[in-house]
Design a protein around this motif. Structure first.
Motif, PDB file in Angstrom:
ATOM      1  N   ILE A   1       0.808  -1.224   0.000  1.00  0.00           N
ATOM      2  CA  ILE A   1       0.000   0.000   0.000  1.00  0.00           C
ATOM      3  C   ILE A   1       0.839   1.271   0.000  1.00  0.00           C
ATOM      4  CG2 ILE A   1      -2.045  -1.096   0.998  1.00  0.00           C
ATOM      5  CD1 ILE A   1      -1.248   0.188   3.711  1.00  0.00           C
TER       6      ILE A   1
ATOM      7  N   ARG B   1      -4.176   9.517   3.481  1.00  0.00           N
ATOM      8  CA  ARG B   1      -5.630   9.448   3.549  1.00  0.00           C
ATOM      9  C   ARG B   1      -6.121   8.465   2.496  1.00  0.00           C
ATOM     10  NH1 ARG B   1      -9.016  15.049   2.872  1.00  0.00           N
ATOM     11  NH2 ARG B   1      -9.120  14.374   0.696  1.00  0.00           N
ATOM     12  N   SER B   2      -7.248   7.803   2.773  1.00  0.00           N
ATOM     13  CA  SER B   2      -7.755   6.806   1.832  1.00  0.00           C
ATOM     14  C   SER B   2      -9.269   6.763   1.885  1.00  0.00           C
ATOM     15  CB  SER B   2      -7.188   5.433   2.206  1.00  0.00           C
ATOM     16  OG  SER B   2      -7.732   4.412   1.400  1.00  0.00           O
ATOM     17  N   THR B   3      -9.880   6.342   0.783  1.00  0.00           N
ATOM     18  CA  THR B   3     -11.325   6.143   0.780  1.00  0.00           C
ATOM     19  C   THR B   3     -11.694   4.688   1.040  1.00  0.00           C
ATOM     20  OG1 THR B   3     -11.169   5.941  -1.629  1.00  0.00           O
ATOM     21  CG2 THR B   3     -11.817   8.088  -0.762  1.00  0.00           C
ATOM     22  N   ASP B   4     -10.738   3.772   0.881  1.00  0.00           N
ATOM     23  CA  ASP B   4     -11.048   2.344   1.057  1.00  0.00           C
ATOM     24  C   ASP B   4     -10.035   1.591   1.915  1.00  0.00           C
ATOM     25  OD1 ASP B   4      -8.856   2.215  -0.610  1.00  0.00           O
ATOM     26  OD2 ASP B   4      -9.933   1.417  -2.340  1.00  0.00           O
TER      27      ASP B   4
ATOM     28  N   ILE C   1      -7.089   0.803   1.126  1.00  0.00           N
ATOM     29  CA  ILE C   1      -6.172   0.040   0.268  1.00  0.00           C
ATOM     30  C   ILE C   1      -5.406   0.956  -0.683  1.00  0.00           C
ATOM     31  CG2 ILE C   1      -6.098  -1.736  -1.541  1.00  0.00           C
ATOM     32  CD1 ILE C   1      -8.545  -2.986  -0.136  1.00  0.00           C
ATOM     33  N   HIS C   2      -6.053   2.019  -1.146  1.00  0.00           N
ATOM     34  CA  HIS C   2      -5.419   2.986  -2.041  1.00  0.00           C
ATOM     35  C   HIS C   2      -5.249   4.296  -1.273  1.00  0.00           C
ATOM     36  CE1 HIS C   2      -7.568   0.057  -4.582  1.00  0.00           C
ATOM     37  NE2 HIS C   2      -6.539   0.193  -5.385  1.00  0.00           N
ATOM     38  N   TRP C   3      -4.034   4.868  -1.325  1.00  0.00           N
ATOM     39  CA  TRP C   3      -3.675   5.973  -0.444  1.00  0.00           C
ATOM     40  C   TRP C   3      -3.205   7.204  -1.200  1.00  0.00           C
ATOM     41  CZ3 TRP C   3      -4.829   5.843   4.629  1.00  0.00           C
ATOM     42  CH2 TRP C   3      -5.225   4.596   5.126  1.00  0.00           C
ATOM     43  N   GLY C   4      -3.581   8.379  -0.700  1.00  0.00           N
ATOM     44  CA  GLY C   4      -3.157   9.631  -1.303  1.00  0.00           C
ATOM     45  C   GLY C   4      -3.095  10.734  -0.252  1.00  0.00           C
ATOM     46  N   ASP C   5      -3.016  11.983  -0.728  1.00  0.00           N
ATOM     47  CA  ASP C   5      -2.966  13.164   0.136  1.00  0.00           C
ATOM     48  C   ASP C   5      -1.900  13.014   1.221  1.00  0.00           C
ATOM     49  OD1 ASP C   5      -3.706  15.746   0.781  1.00  0.00           O
ATOM     50  OD2 ASP C   5      -5.272  15.117   2.168  1.00  0.00           O
TER      51      ASP C   5
ATOM     52  N   PHE D   1      -9.164   0.037 -13.785  1.00  0.00           N
ATOM     53  CA  PHE D   1      -8.225   0.704 -12.881  1.00  0.00           C
ATOM     54  C   PHE D   1      -7.357   1.736 -13.616  1.00  0.00           C
ATOM     55  CE2 PHE D   1      -8.968  -3.300 -10.635  1.00  0.00           C
ATOM     56  CZ  PHE D   1      -9.183  -2.848  -9.341  1.00  0.00           C
TER      57      PHE D   1
ATOM     58  N   ARG E   1      -1.677   1.142  -8.881  1.00  0.00           N
ATOM     59  CA  ARG E   1      -3.042   1.000  -9.375  1.00  0.00           C
ATOM     60  C   ARG E   1      -3.955   1.871  -8.530  1.00  0.00           C
ATOM     61  NH1 ARG E   1      -5.637  -5.039  -9.619  1.00  0.00           N
ATOM     62  NH2 ARG E   1      -6.450  -4.466  -7.592  1.00  0.00           N
ATOM     63  N   SER E   2      -5.025   2.370  -9.128  1.00  0.00           N
ATOM     64  CA  SER E   2      -5.917   3.264  -8.401  1.00  0.00           C
ATOM     65  C   SER E   2      -7.340   3.094  -8.900  1.00  0.00           C
ATOM     66  CB  SER E   2      -5.466   4.714  -8.616  1.00  0.00           C
ATOM     67  OG  SER E   2      -6.382   5.626  -8.036  1.00  0.00           O
ATOM     68  N   THR E   3      -8.304   3.393  -8.044  1.00  0.00           N
ATOM     69  CA  THR E   3      -9.706   3.378  -8.474  1.00  0.00           C
ATOM     70  C   THR E   3     -10.180   4.775  -8.868  1.00  0.00           C
ATOM     71  OG1 THR E   3     -10.298   3.556  -6.140  1.00  0.00           O
ATOM     72  CG2 THR E   3     -10.351   1.362  -7.106  1.00  0.00           C
ATOM     73  N   ASP E   4      -9.443   5.820  -8.453  1.00  0.00           N
ATOM     74  CA  ASP E   4      -9.891   7.189  -8.740  1.00  0.00           C
ATOM     75  C   ASP E   4      -8.791   8.100  -9.284  1.00  0.00           C
ATOM     76  OD1 ASP E   4      -8.332   7.589  -6.513  1.00  0.00           O
ATOM     77  OD2 ASP E   4      -9.968   8.217  -5.199  1.00  0.00           O
TER      78      ASP E   4
ATOM     79  N   ILE F   1      -6.361   9.276  -7.680  1.00  0.00           N
ATOM     80  CA  ILE F   1      -5.867  10.151  -6.609  1.00  0.00           C
ATOM     81  C   ILE F   1      -5.288   9.333  -5.451  1.00  0.00           C
ATOM     82  CG2 ILE F   1      -6.592  11.871  -4.893  1.00  0.00           C
ATOM     83  CD1 ILE F   1      -8.670  12.793  -6.994  1.00  0.00           C
ATOM     84  N   HIS F   2      -5.893   8.184  -5.182  1.00  0.00           N
ATOM     85  CA  HIS F   2      -5.418   7.298  -4.115  1.00  0.00           C
ATOM     86  C   HIS F   2      -4.844   6.046  -4.763  1.00  0.00           C
ATOM     87  CE1 HIS F   2      -8.625   9.826  -2.381  1.00  0.00           C
ATOM     88  NE2 HIS F   2      -7.863   9.837  -1.308  1.00  0.00           N
ATOM     89  N   TRP F   3      -3.638   5.652  -4.359  1.00  0.00           N
ATOM     90  CA  TRP F   3      -2.870   4.619  -5.065  1.00  0.00           C
ATOM     91  C   TRP F   3      -2.475   3.460  -4.165  1.00  0.00           C
ATOM     92  CZ3 TRP F   3      -2.466   4.699 -10.243  1.00  0.00           C
ATOM     93  CH2 TRP F   3      -2.885   5.884 -10.871  1.00  0.00           C
TER      94      TRP F   3
END
Lengths: 342, 342
Positions: A179, A218-221, A223-227, B197, B218-221, B223-225
């Motif tokens: 991640i 920060r993440s929405t799920d 599993i995927h991270w940003g900010d 993705f 990989r990302s869903t949006d 912005i978050h990876w």
């Protein structure tokens, strides 16, 4: 941060390498340390880092790794001429490639009272991916959304990154991939969403430009991270000059999110300290230690596989509110302390 | 990878630092190089990295940074005693802190024919965040979902990471924060989703254990990876021994995703090469160069602010299918080549 203290509950380690049987006949257990911790049913679970090595032969060094052979990951013992001169006991440089002298896996230990633990006979999580070829280390456990999220350091020839595994029962688990990419360590997930987002602390390593620091993502799920944002760095004091990184999952208190972290001095002495983040906006650092709450003092904290280390990545809050802090000592064994308000 | 060649379209640079006016009266433009590129309406746009510095004074070095003062980010000129001995012209070490000798911003240049460009008078993206205090560098532009996604290197005292900005009109833009934490560079986004993705190439830097390598996330949006994976690393040849990193956004071809990347030799000579990834599963590397397609050969590629560099982070595919490759030379100017099939 004046109101907290860390008080040792015992002057002896509660688990040492001698309590753990090797995972393979070739191995010797070098350390059982740096446990993640959580409550599970009536028990307290520790997820130990168990470091294992193959004995050196005269003039030779043997390095255990996992490698894909015939379509599956298998244990491989690489043999090299022993380098001349002194080297870090944890890492050996062979030509262009740095290798770890030991291979770590994650193993469960179980207790009813939080002090006396029984160590499982078999690994819970053994390295079995290309990005884990040098081992899996230093887990953190966070209970969130009805399951246990285990972040850990996945190490390979391409550097250390942060892997994620989830489990509901500590019997089976699912891998969620890497991640946070290398070079990064010391990631811990917050135990609840804040304003709809998952949050994670992590520690980028320094290459060329940079200073030791703790970051927030920060993440929405989950599993995927940003900010990604810088949160705090070494404040110029010796005890956290070389490294600074978050410990176990933050605990929500009335004052804010309580974060336990480690600093490493220029002399590679690892100490423990605390930080406080805003409850509703964890990007805001409210306070942090100006000096360590715990430094290596006891004999088994000052001597071991890698000396002068107290390091925590596991704590539990008991039903009565007490907080037990499990800490690795000298990359060899586990001690226990209580976080008390003074 | 034998079927491709890079042919220079001119033996002269198409843009140099002399074509760019400084963004502040104190500044001298040290380089206009490493452009991102895209088609926009009837034009080809380059998003140049413009590096600016403040003249040194006898025995002194002046370092430009941006810093938050009175609630907003402002240009600050820090003055230090000049270090003794030789140092990398790009980086200067002052005590514990490494500083860049120049501050980079991103500026647009516009052309109808892809060869003759007019450089905007003002920056498009100037550093204005804490994680950009040392500048913004080496953008990539990807047209995806009806907007232009700009990934760039955000550099600060805490190291280089990957920032994301989106724009629809190249007049206004929105910041999406740091998407890959330090230390990391050379991120480029694929121009379409694959199996639902978003995908991104990036380049972790090496700290302690690790080797130069290109990774895929990989990302869903967008912005978050997550799901970070090692893709390919230096193959043991001299020309890519020190660094290896992806260039502009991959281009979809009948054979697969075409990736242009750079290698840096132990002597810090930067060259260009190609890789091919599976169209439906970009985790699969199909082929890559065994030797560079372009090395610094011309006078202005071999001498400049940082000598012996050809580096690309921008290419465009014209309506007739031709692919123009814009490349930074010696951290000073921009050349153009065509990618041809042979």
């Amino acid at each position: 941060m004046k109101k907290y203290q860390l008080r040792r509950l015992s002057d002896q380690p509660i688990i040492t390498a001698a309590d753990v049987n090797p995972s393979h006949p070739q191995f010797r257990v070098m350390g059982a340390f740096n446990p993640a911790a959580c409550r599970f049913g009536d028990e307290i679970l520790l997820l130990l880092r168990v470091a294992e090595a193959v004995d050196t032969l005269p003039g030779k060094i043997q390095v255990p790794i996992v490698q894909q052979l015939d379509g599956q990951f298998q244990l491989v013992i690489k043999m090299f001429a022993e380098p001349e001169g002194d080297y870090d006991p944890r890492v050996v440089q062979i030509g262009d490639q740095a290798y770890l002298t030991s291979l770590s896996h994650l193993r469960l230990a179980r207790s009813r009272d939080g002090i006396h633990f029984t160590v499982d006979s078999n690994p819970f999580i053994f390295p079995e991916r290309a990005d884990e070829s040098f081992g899996v280390e230093d887990a953190r456990i966070t209970l969130l959304d009805g399951q246990y999220w285990i972040t850990y350091t996945a190490v390979s020839e391409n550097g250390p990154g942060v892997g994620l595994i989830v489990t509901k029962d500590f019997v089976s688990f699912e891998r969620r991939g890497m991640i946070i990419p290398p070079p990064n360590k010391d990631a811990c997930l917050f135990p609840e969403k804040i304003n709809g987002f998952y949050y994670l602390l992590h520690r980028p390593m320094v290459a060329d430009i940079g200073k030791p620091s703790v970051w927030l993502a920060r993440s929405t799920d989950g599993i995927h991270w940003g900010d990604h944002r810088f949160l705090f760095g070494a404040a110029g004091t010796q005890w956290e000059h070389l490294k600074i990184g978050a410990g176990p999952e933050p605990i929500r208190t009335d004052d804010g999110w309580l974060v336990c972290y480690h600093g490493a001095s220029v002399d590679h002495e690892y100490s423990l300290a605390l930080a406080l983040l805003d409850r509703d906006d964890p990007t805001q650092l409210l306070d942090r230690s100006t000096e360590p709450l715990m430094v290596p003092e006891l004999e088994w904290e000052k001597t071991g596989f890698f000396p002068n280390v107290v390091f925590t990545n596991g704590w539990v809050q008991l039903p009565d509110g007490r907080i037990l802090v499990y800490y690795g000592a000298a990359d060899y064994c586990v001690g226990v302390a209580e976080l008390v308000t003074v």
